[in-house]
Design an enzyme around this catalytic site. Structure first.
Site, PDB file in Angstrom:
ATOM      1  CG  ASN A   1      -2.503  -6.775  24.987  1.00 20.60           C
ATOM      2  OD1 ASN A   1      -1.581  -6.479  25.746  1.00 20.60           O
ATOM      3  ND2 ASN A   1      -3.682  -6.193  25.047  1.00 20.60           N
TER       4      ASN A   1
ATOM      5  CD  GLU B   1      -5.790  -3.394  22.184  1.00 19.75           C
ATOM      6  OE1 GLU B   1      -6.019  -2.168  22.037  1.00 19.75           O
ATOM      7  OE2 GLU B   1      -6.320  -4.086  23.079  1.00 19.75           O
ATOM      8  CG  ASN B   2      -3.904  -3.007  13.278  1.00 20.13           C
ATOM      9  OD1 ASN B   2      -4.737  -2.462  12.553  1.00 20.13           O
ATOM     10  ND2 ASN B   2      -2.642  -3.128  12.949  1.00 20.13           N
ATOM     11  CB  ALA B   3      -6.257   1.454  13.590  1.00 20.13           C
TER      12      ALA B   3
ATOM     13  CE1 TYR C   1     -10.335  -0.430  17.199  1.00 21.70           C
ATOM     14  CE2 TYR C   1     -12.475  -1.204  17.947  1.00 21.70           C
ATOM     15  CZ  TYR C   1     -11.555  -0.178  17.795  1.00 21.70           C
ATOM     16  OH  TYR C   1     -11.863   1.079  18.240  1.00 21.70           O
TER      17      TYR C   1
ATOM     18  CB  CYS D   1      -4.080 -12.732  22.721  1.00 24.04           C
ATOM     19  SG  CYS D   1      -5.846 -12.496  22.541  1.00 24.04           S
TER      20      CYS D   1
ATOM     21  CD  GLU E   1      -3.155 -15.129  26.616  1.00 22.88           C
ATOM     22  OE1 GLU E   1      -3.068 -14.139  25.860  1.00 22.88           O
ATOM     23  OE2 GLU E   1      -4.093 -15.294  27.414  1.00 22.88           O
TER      24      GLU E   1
ATOM     25  CB  CYS F   1      -9.371 -15.321  24.447  1.00 20.62           C
ATOM     26  SG  CYS F   1      -8.278 -15.533  23.019  1.00 20.62           S
TER      27      CYS F   1
ATOM     28  CB  CYS G   1      -4.969 -17.654  23.644  1.00 18.47           C
ATOM     29  SG  CYS G   1      -4.567 -16.065  22.879  1.00 18.47           S
TER      30      CYS G   1
HETATM   31  N1  THU Z   1      -6.153 -10.265  25.303  1.00 19.69           N
HETATM   32  C1  THU Z   1      -5.023 -11.002  25.489  1.00 19.69           C
HETATM   33  O1  THU Z   1      -3.906 -10.530  25.261  1.00 19.69           O
HETATM   34  N2  THU Z   1      -5.166 -12.293  25.904  1.00 19.69           N
HETATM   35  C2  THU Z   1      -6.361 -12.902  26.125  1.00 19.69           C
HETATM   36  O2  THU Z   1      -6.390 -14.101  26.380  1.00 19.69           O
HETATM   37  C3  THU Z   1      -7.598 -12.121  26.083  1.00 19.69           C
HETATM   38  C4  THU Z   1      -7.497 -10.746  25.556  1.00 19.69           C
HETATM   39  C5  THU Z   1      -6.031  -8.894  24.801  1.00 19.69           C
HETATM   40  C6  THU Z   1      -6.567  -8.704  23.411  1.00 19.69           C
HETATM   41  C7  THU Z   1      -6.896  -7.227  23.405  1.00 19.69           C
HETATM   42  O3  THU Z   1      -5.728  -6.519  23.035  1.00 19.69           O
HETATM   43  C8  THU Z   1      -7.229  -6.916  24.841  1.00 19.69           C
HETATM   44  O4  THU Z   1      -6.742  -8.009  25.618  1.00 19.69           O
HETATM   45  C9  THU Z   1      -8.709  -6.745  25.104  1.00 19.69           C
HETATM   46  O5  THU Z   1      -9.418  -7.823  24.626  1.00 19.69           O
END
Ligand code: THU
Length: 149
Positions: free
Chosen positions: A54, A56-58, A60, A65, A67, A103, A106
């Protein structure tokens, strides 16, 4: 696991390989906001494996993710059909204590590229502690490209 060409021993070895690669890929996670780190390892129908973490970014909503990062990397390398994915996630600084099931977004992205519209989804805490699903179990009655004529 959805592959007819390998025997059970080989299938188990492949599962272990995917789990280990997902755990390793998790170390690359960029998750300074949630502190939740996820790794994924995706098996293509030609035997290639592609990892993702995963990012992330400021802002959000711009985060991605693990996957999807793995799928996008693999598709960018010319792969279009996948047999299995392993996922491992948990709070930074510790081994996974929960099963990090993919999620909804994904699941839909995996559906787009699933060989035969289905694939194996392994959700691991460790090499010896994992759940195994079919994607169709996680995303039943799904929508796919064949519906758009
Ligand atoms: N995240 C994933 O990488 N995969 C998922 O299927 C669910 C969530 C990440 C996204 C975010 O960076 C962090 O988990 C919290 O949600």
């Amino acid at each position: 696991m959805r592959t007819d060409r390998v025997n059970t021993g080989e299938t188990d070895r492949m599962k272990q390989k995917l789990i280990q690669m997902a755990l390793d890929a998790r170390r690359g996670a960029y998750a300074p906001y949630s502190h939740y780190q996820v790794g994924a390892a995706l098996l293509a129908d030609d035997g290639g494996v592609f990892t993702g973490c995963n990012v992330e970014n400021a802002s959000y909503g711009a985060s991605c993710c693990a996957e999807r990062a793995a799928v996008f990397r693999a598709v960018g390398e010319g792969k279009r059909r996948f047999l299995a994915i392993a996922v491992a996630g948990g709070m930074e600084g510790r081994e996974p204590v929960e099963y990090a099931r993919p999620c909804g977004i994904c699941r839909q992205v995996l559906r787009e590229f699933a060989a035969g519209n289905d694939m194996t989804v392994i959700v691991a805490k460790s090499a010896g502690d994992y759940e195994e699903y079919s994607l169709s179990e996680l995303l039943p009655n799904s929508f796919g490209g064949e519906s758009i004529q």
